[in-house]
Design a protein around this motif. Structure first.
Motif, mmCIF file in Angstrom:
data_model
loop_
_atom_site.group_PDB
_atom_site.id
_atom_site.type_symbol
_atom_site.label_atom_id
_atom_site.label_comp_id
_atom_site.label_asym_id
_atom_site.label_seq_id
_atom_site.Cartn_x
_atom_site.Cartn_y
_atom_site.Cartn_z
ATOM 1 N N ARG A 205 0.720 -1.166 -0.039
ATOM 2 C CA ARG A 205 -0.009 0.102 -0.028
ATOM 3 C C ARG A 205 0.786 1.232 0.069
ATOM 4 O O ARG A 205 1.027 2.194 0.942
ATOM 5 C CB ARG A 205 -0.596 0.290 1.465
ATOM 6 C CG ARG A 205 -1.769 -1.145 1.625
ATOM 7 C CD ARG A 205 -2.395 -0.736 2.658
ATOM 8 N NE ARG A 205 -3.013 0.558 2.849
ATOM 9 C CZ ARG A 205 -4.042 0.902 2.283
ATOM 10 N NH1 ARG A 205 -4.731 0.328 1.523
ATOM 11 N NH2 ARG A 205 -4.398 2.360 2.484
ATOM 12 N N ALA A 207 2.440 4.334 -2.859
ATOM 13 C CA ALA A 207 2.456 4.456 -4.270
ATOM 14 C C ALA A 207 3.950 4.820 -4.479
ATOM 15 O O ALA A 207 4.635 4.948 -3.686
ATOM 16 C CB ALA A 207 1.677 5.838 -4.525
ATOM 17 N N ALA A 241 -3.181 5.948 5.818
ATOM 18 C CA ALA A 241 -3.610 4.755 5.808
ATOM 19 C C ALA A 241 -4.784 4.687 4.780
ATOM 20 O O ALA A 241 -5.162 3.644 4.537
ATOM 21 C CB ALA A 241 -4.245 4.522 7.374
ATOM 22 N N ALA A 242 -5.440 5.799 4.485
ATOM 23 C CA ALA A 242 -6.734 5.877 3.626
ATOM 24 C C ALA A 242 -6.097 5.850 1.908
ATOM 25 O O ALA A 242 -6.871 5.553 1.345
ATOM 26 C CB ALA A 242 -7.692 6.885 3.905
ATOM 27 N N PHE A 243 -4.902 6.367 1.960
ATOM 28 C CA PHE A 243 -4.570 6.617 0.576
ATOM 29 C C PHE A 243 -2.848 6.271 0.598
ATOM 30 O O PHE A 243 -2.358 6.269 1.501
ATOM 31 C CB PHE A 243 -5.166 7.721 -0.016
ATOM 32 C CG PHE A 243 -4.490 9.024 0.524
ATOM 33 C CD1 PHE A 243 -2.987 9.610 0.078
ATOM 34 C CD2 PHE A 243 -4.955 9.433 1.735
ATOM 35 C CE1 PHE A 243 -2.764 10.759 0.831
ATOM 36 C CE2 PHE A 243 -4.649 10.491 2.541
ATOM 37 C CZ PHE A 243 -3.490 11.094 1.882
ATOM 38 N N ASP A 244 -2.409 6.439 -0.595
ATOM 39 C CA ASP A 244 -0.816 6.040 -0.620
ATOM 40 C C ASP A 244 -0.335 7.523 -0.866
ATOM 41 O O ASP A 244 -0.655 8.420 -1.744
ATOM 42 C CB ASP A 244 -0.755 5.115 -1.969
ATOM 43 C CG ASP A 244 -1.427 3.860 -1.620
ATOM 44 O OD1 ASP A 244 -1.603 3.522 -0.504
ATOM 45 O OD2 ASP A 244 -1.071 2.922 -2.389
ATOM 46 N N THR A 296 -3.217 3.456 19.061
ATOM 47 C CA THR A 296 -3.161 3.835 17.778
ATOM 48 C C THR A 296 -4.810 4.215 17.192
ATOM 49 O O THR A 296 -5.667 3.785 18.045
ATOM 50 C CB THR A 296 -3.008 2.742 16.747
ATOM 51 O OG1 THR A 296 -3.508 1.427 17.236
ATOM 52 C CG2 THR A 296 -1.258 2.493 16.751
ATOM 53 N N MET A 327 -7.834 14.508 -1.369
ATOM 54 C CA MET A 327 -8.250 13.737 -0.049
ATOM 55 C C MET A 327 -9.097 15.106 0.701
ATOM 56 O O MET A 327 -9.189 14.889 1.838
ATOM 57 C CB MET A 327 -7.327 13.202 0.564
ATOM 58 C CG MET A 327 -6.935 11.906 -0.131
ATOM 59 S SD MET A 327 -8.110 10.536 -0.527
ATOM 60 C CE MET A 327 -8.616 10.095 1.088
ATOM 61 N N ALA A 342 0.224 4.980 8.980
ATOM 62 C CA ALA A 342 0.272 3.563 9.496
ATOM 63 C C ALA A 342 1.712 3.147 8.732
ATOM 64 O O ALA A 342 1.949 3.648 7.714
ATOM 65 C CB ALA A 342 -0.917 2.533 8.772
ATOM 66 N N PRO A 343 2.188 2.165 9.385
ATOM 67 C CA PRO A 343 3.535 1.540 8.952
ATOM 68 C C PRO A 343 3.270 0.944 7.720
ATOM 69 O O PRO A 343 1.906 0.293 7.483
ATOM 70 C CB PRO A 343 4.084 0.587 9.854
ATOM 71 C CG PRO A 343 3.284 1.116 11.305
ATOM 72 C CD PRO A 343 2.085 1.781 10.911
#
Lengths: 579, 531
Positions: A205, A207, A241-244, A296, A327, A342-343
């Motif tokens: 995940r 880009a 977390a929701a996008f790259d 978290t 976004m 997020a990692p």
């Protein structure tokens, strides 16, 4: 469907990969009078590499800097080599860094400048001194290559190296692959080959790196090259977390900071000095510990950025800017909300495993040179882009010398036929497993944070067993319905093999050091583990062993002590359980 | 979840995204605009679909490419060599770098896939059709009609088939084995041919059972200059000169040759004269090089071979003196544009000068030779026809090619033959001719296309051009593939083919020159988070 055609190109130096390292190798090999240089890239040159999406920052060590202090930092620093380093190599990497910066400038790469005209350097994650790009630089590198006599062959997925008499561990005499648009079987005969195909991203995940799939490891491995140090790499990156999005380097350099679910700047606890400038893996490990503690999600907060900083992001990072805007996070010249982070398991970039080389970038296979992320980099030299530039140039120069001094080569017909069969096998099959399925399975096996982010022997063994099962049962029957999926089938196989090398190396290192982070061996053990892991294909099996560092000849000697990994140290202080 | 949309209103199919996508997500959809013609096809008198057969070449499907070419066009081996390629003039790639070398690709596929010619066609109809003349127009019509199932007989006055292809075009441009091969492909369709059989009256054709006649007699009569001395010994007409040599009756030349005229016959005659012994050849033309109707490449080759030119010179008299010839010319200047778009020459008063030569070849234009007893309506020496069906003023008689249009190019004659065949079919079947005009691609790719140099096949060295050896070589398969790759496939659109492999890097959206792509940064959660 396309009729299969065979295309053969004969050259003196074949460069595999067109990122910063590959372009440097091609340019320098040509300058060194290599004769015919061919650069093969998987997509379009300048657009298909991890460098294309690099976060706009590159290490710059300039004349006048305190070399000794820097050397100490790189060799012994906790975030860096932590004692595992090659002094001869580190010296070269530091000395040649600025020459490459100057080269890039002459190719048209633009740097951020101070009013006095000096390159503007900013502190950034992990490393103290950095130079900042004003805009993406791969266009300039690609244009430089195109202005030379280097022949560029784009949209080619390479699937195997050719060796003298077809022997494993023999001299490398070329490579084969296929044209992902036309299905041509492409054969490259070369006196010297430079492997600059980058690292392995595992298609995560994140880009900007999914096209890099361990091709630079698996091809040499299958040809019998000595590999090593896979467990020491930075495998984790923080991403939204929701996008790259890429760009962490610059976000942090401009003053972005992490907060946990309680709004605490947790990195201050883990790295009171570096804070967010701690390396990628440390931030990920700290986040994982926060996860253990139930605090978290974590967020990256840039809401305090002044317009100048936001505009800096705009000019340096085109893709992340688009993502942030879309976004609703970047509005005009403001960042309006913290971003959930997020990692992200994103592969073997900037340091870690690869093909073992000497200081001339020569590998254990005569005629094969390795560059950048394809090379074994246990030490945190001025890494990533700077490392790619330095190794690229060296590999180009020494490969050119090898090509000039060595005799002509011949392709082994038997090996060629075998590789042609191997290349097209997934498309010849009537039925089988889709590559996408295998890639997802692999990610599901290694991504959960308790597998490699906070590791333990049993969990690593279970993952390794699963990866070997996938290889045995599924990779062997990969199916491709067309050329796109044929490329993906090979990528999936390469990803799985790289995962095996990684997990196997991780299991072998029985200590915690940097990215290698084991609950069952939480100590950084300079008494027993000033060692490198090495692996190699022998008689069809992956052989793995360790090699001791030549402690007595190290100019700066790491203390022979055993102490808790810094993250475990903080976790213990904060009362987060592990073990 | 990744790349979402390509705006087809904006997308020009420049393939920037296709080339750049690191994840290989996008492809070019070449079938999306089947009803829109790319400019090359629209420019081709015969309507050849270059975009389609070149894509077959890209796919290494040479046999299918050749079959597609032959399906549209008879004699592609000929047009692949001698066509004036209006397709290349209109090729959209000219605005990027240079036109695609379409002619060489056509030649390549037809030479490569010799077996691609269609075989005999069963006879479906009883109406016999007579085609008078075996030039490109006659052969095209015969082939079309035979493939529709008609019994066709071709009448040729000369002892050999091919008309102007054989009698007019020299061997160094069109090797005879290629011509034979192409003519054979027509005969193999079941077309009957009668050589040394001039048709004198049409009544006898109808009387022997032919239901329709196509006059494809070409423009085989040289126009004269109507100047004094034109009939002197040593003066010949271009077509006669070419025909004699091409049919093996010519004798070697000596000394200096002056060729009058600027068309293809003049240039062919000049180059042939050089190859048959002339020590020096000069083209005399009343306008300048830009106005020469001859094919540009041919003029270029002629000059490279050493043909000299005397532009803006109009002969006014030819005299014989001292055993040689003297062409007296008036200097001309270019005035206003005429009806044909070319600037018209005007004489400069008192500017006469002489050019000496041992032989003079007059190639000042040709016209059809139509016997008056055929009873056809003519206009300025050409047969008048209905523009859609090519029917003449006489029922059952059709005409096509140079006999209708005056001297033109091979592809025009072939197109005319196809049209006449359609007209004859409608006539015999009692149908109305259909008429369909395709829309042209209105936005061919322009921005975002990488420059790639045009590939040109090797040419014989100038020193080696002392015989009839073919000057231009063909493409090797590798060259053909490289050149085919330059075709932009105008009218294509970017197409998101592998949506789930998009990694949301935005490269396509950022680099699209037409801002036609939209990417969503959100990704599906198929790929796991660590917690």
């Amino acid at each position: 469907m396309f009729n299969r055609w065979t295309r053969q190109v004969n050259c003196d130096v074949l460069v595999i990969g067109g990122g910063l390292g590959g372009t440097f190798a091609a340019i320098k090999a040509e300058e060194a009078g290599a004769g015919k240089v061919v650069l093969v890239s998987k997509g379009k040159l300048g657009k298909d590499s991890v460098s294309t999406f690099a976060a706009g920052v590159m290490s710059v060590i300039m004349p006048g800097d305190d070399f000794e202090a820097e050397f100490r930092n790189y060799a012994l620093g906790e975030w860096s080599g932590a004692g595992i380093y090659d002094p001869a190599w580190l010296k070269i990497a530091m000395e040649e860094n600025y020459d490459r910066v100057r080269d890039m400038e002459s190719y048209g790469v633009q740097w951020a400048r101070k009013p006095d005209g000096q390159i503007e350097r900013r502190a950034a994650r992990g490393v103290v001194l950095k130079g900042t790009f004003m805009k993406p630089f791969m266009d300039a590198m690609a244009n430089k290559v195109r202005s030379t006599s280097v022949e560029v062959a784009g949209h080619i997925m390479l699937t195997g190296l050719l060796t003298e008499n077809g022997q494993t561990s023999g001299r490398v005499v070329g490579a084969v692959g296929f044209d992902t648009r036309t299905g041509d079987f492409c054969v490259f005969k070369a006196r010297a080959v430079v492997m600059a195909a980058g690292g392995c991203s595992f298609k995560p995940r994140f880009a900007g790196c999914s096209m890099s799939t361990g091709d630079g490891y698996t091809l040499p491995y299958r040809a019998g090259a000595k590999m090593g140090s896979f467990e020491l790499g930075h495998f984790h990156q923080m991403s939204a977390a929701a996008f790259d999005t890429a760009g962490m380097n610059l976000f942090v350099a401009l003053g972005g900071h992490f907060i946990n679910a309680r709004g605490e700047r947790f990195m201050q606890d883990y790295f009171p000095n570096l804070v967010e400038f701690a390396d990628l893996t440390s931030v990920s490990q700290a986040s994982a510990m926060e996860m253990r503690a139930g605090r978290t999600p974590v967020y990256l907060d840039m809401t305090h950025f002044p317009p100048a900083s936001v505009n800096r992001i705009r000019t340096a990072l085109r893709s992340p800017t688009k993502a942030l805007e879309r976004m609703g996070i970047m509005v005009g010249d403001k960042i309006v909300s913290p971003i959930e982070y997020a990692p992200c398991f994103r592969g073997t970039y900037s340091m870690g495993g690869g093909i073992v080389t000497d200081i001339e970038c020569a590998t254990s296979l005569p005629g094969l040179y390795a560059v950048g992320d394809s090379r074994c980099r246990p030490e945190q030299e001025p890494a990533a882009l700077a490392g790619a530039a330095v190794t690229g140039a060296r590999a180009g120069i020494f490969a050119a010398r090898f090509a000039k001094e060595s005799g002509d080569v011949e392709i082994d017909r038997g090996q060629l036929e075998e590789l042609e069969g191997f290349t097209f096998a997934p498309m010849e099959r009537q039925d089988g497993i889709e590559p996408d399925h295998i890639i997802t399975e692999n990610l599901e096996t290694i991504v959960p944070y308790e597998v490699v982010l906070i590791a333990r022997g049993e969990r690593l063994e279970k993952a390794l067993k699963e990866v070997r099962r996938i290889q045995r049962e599924e990779v062997s029957i990969l199916y491709a319905s067309d050329l796109h999926y044929l490329r993906m089938a090979h990528e999936a196989a390469n990803i799985l093999l790289t995962t095996e090398m990684y997990l196997n190396s991780y299991l072998t290192r029985k200590e915690s050091r940097r990215a290698c982070f084991r609950e069952d061996y939480p100590y950084t053990d300079n008494i027993n583990w000033l060692r490198n892991t090495r692996l190699k294909l022998e008689k069809g099996e992956m052989q793995i062993w360790t090699e001791e560092l030549p402690y007595d000849s190290l100019p700066l000697k790491p203390e022979r002590t055993k102490r808790l990994h810094p993250i475990f140290e903080v976790a213990r202080r904060k009362g987060i359980p592990w073990g | 979840m990744g790349i979402r949309k390509v705006n087809y209103e904006r997308c020009t199919g420049c393939a920037t995204c296709v080339e750049e996508c690191p994840m290989d997500v996008i492809r070019l959809d070449r079938s999306i605009n089947k009803d829109e013609m790319p400019p090359c096809q629209a420019a081709c008198p015969a309507g050849m679909s270059m975009r389609d057969y070149i894509y077959l070449v890209v796919q290494r499907r040479f046999e299918e490419a050749a079959a597609l070419v032959r399906n549209t066009l008879v004699l592609p081996g000929v047009t692949g060599r001698v066509c004036f390629h209006p397709c290349e003039e209109d090729c959209a790639r000219r605005k990027v770098d240079e036109a695609v070398n379409i002619r060489s690709l056509e030649r390549f596929v037809t030479d490569y896939a010799l077996e691609s010619a269609p075989g005999p066609v069963p006879k479906l109809h009883n109406e016999k059709i007579a085609v008078v003349g075996s030039g490109p127009c006659g052969l095209a019509a015969a082939s079309e009609l035979a493939r529709k199932g008609y019994p066709v007989t071709v009448f040729e006055a000369l002892p050999v088939l091919g008309g102007m292809l054989r009698a007019g075009i020299p061997e160094y441009r069109l090797p005879r084995d290629v011509l034979e091969r192409e003519i054979d492909s027509v005969i193999e369709l079941g077309v009957k041919t009668l050589t040394s059989t001039p048709v004198c009256d049409l009544e006898s054709l109808f009387a022997t059972g032919y239901k329709a006649v196509l006059l494809a007699i070409g423009a085989a009569k040289s126009r004269n200059l109507a100047i004094p001395g034109e009939d002197a010994t040593g003066v010949a007409y271009g077509l006669d000169f070419l025909r004699d040599f091409n049919l093996g009756k010519g004798s070697r030349l000596e000394g200096k040759v002056a060729v009058i005229g600027g068309g293809n016959v003049a240039v062919d005659a000049a180059r042939l004269a050089l190859r048959t012994g002339a020590s020096q050849v000069t083209i005399i033309y009343r306008r300048s090089r830009a106005e020469m109707p001859a094919i540009k490449e041919e003029v270029k080759e002629a000059l490279a071979e050493g043909v000299r030119t005397k532009f803006l010179a109009a002969p006014v008299q030819i005299t014989r003196e001292n055993g040689g010839l003297c062409v007296t010319c008036t200097r001309m200047k270019l005035g206003k544009k005429g009806a044909d778009g070319r600037r018209q020459p005007e004489p400069v008063p008192d500017s006469e000068f002489d050019i000496t030569a041992d032989r003079v070849i007059i190639a000042a234009g040709e016209e059809a030779e139509v016997p008056s007893k055929w009873g056809l309506k003519l206009k300025r020496g050409a047969i008048t026809t209905d523009p859609t069906t090519l029917a003449t003023s006489r029922r059952g008689v059709f005409a096509g090619g140079d006999a209708v249009t005056g001297p033109g190019y091979v592809i025009q004659a072939i197109a005319s033959g196809k049209k006449a065949a359609a007209g004859i079919n409608c006539y015999l079947r009692g149908e109305q001719p259909g008429f369909e005009e395709a829309r042209r691609v209105n936005k061919p790719p322009l921005k975002g296309v990488d420059k790639k140099a045009r590939n040109t096949a090797a040419h014989l060295g100038i020193a080696e051009r002392r015989n009839q050896a073919e000057v231009e070589a063909g493409f090797s398969p590798e060259m053909a593939l490289k050149e085919a790759d330059r075709c932009m496939a105008c009218g294509s659109k970017a197409f998101i083919k592998y949506l789930r492999d998009c990694m949301t890097c935005f490269l396509c959206e950022i680099d699209c020159p037409e801002e036609a792509i939209y990417v969503s940064p959100e990704r599906e959660r198929r790929k796991p988070l660590p917690w």
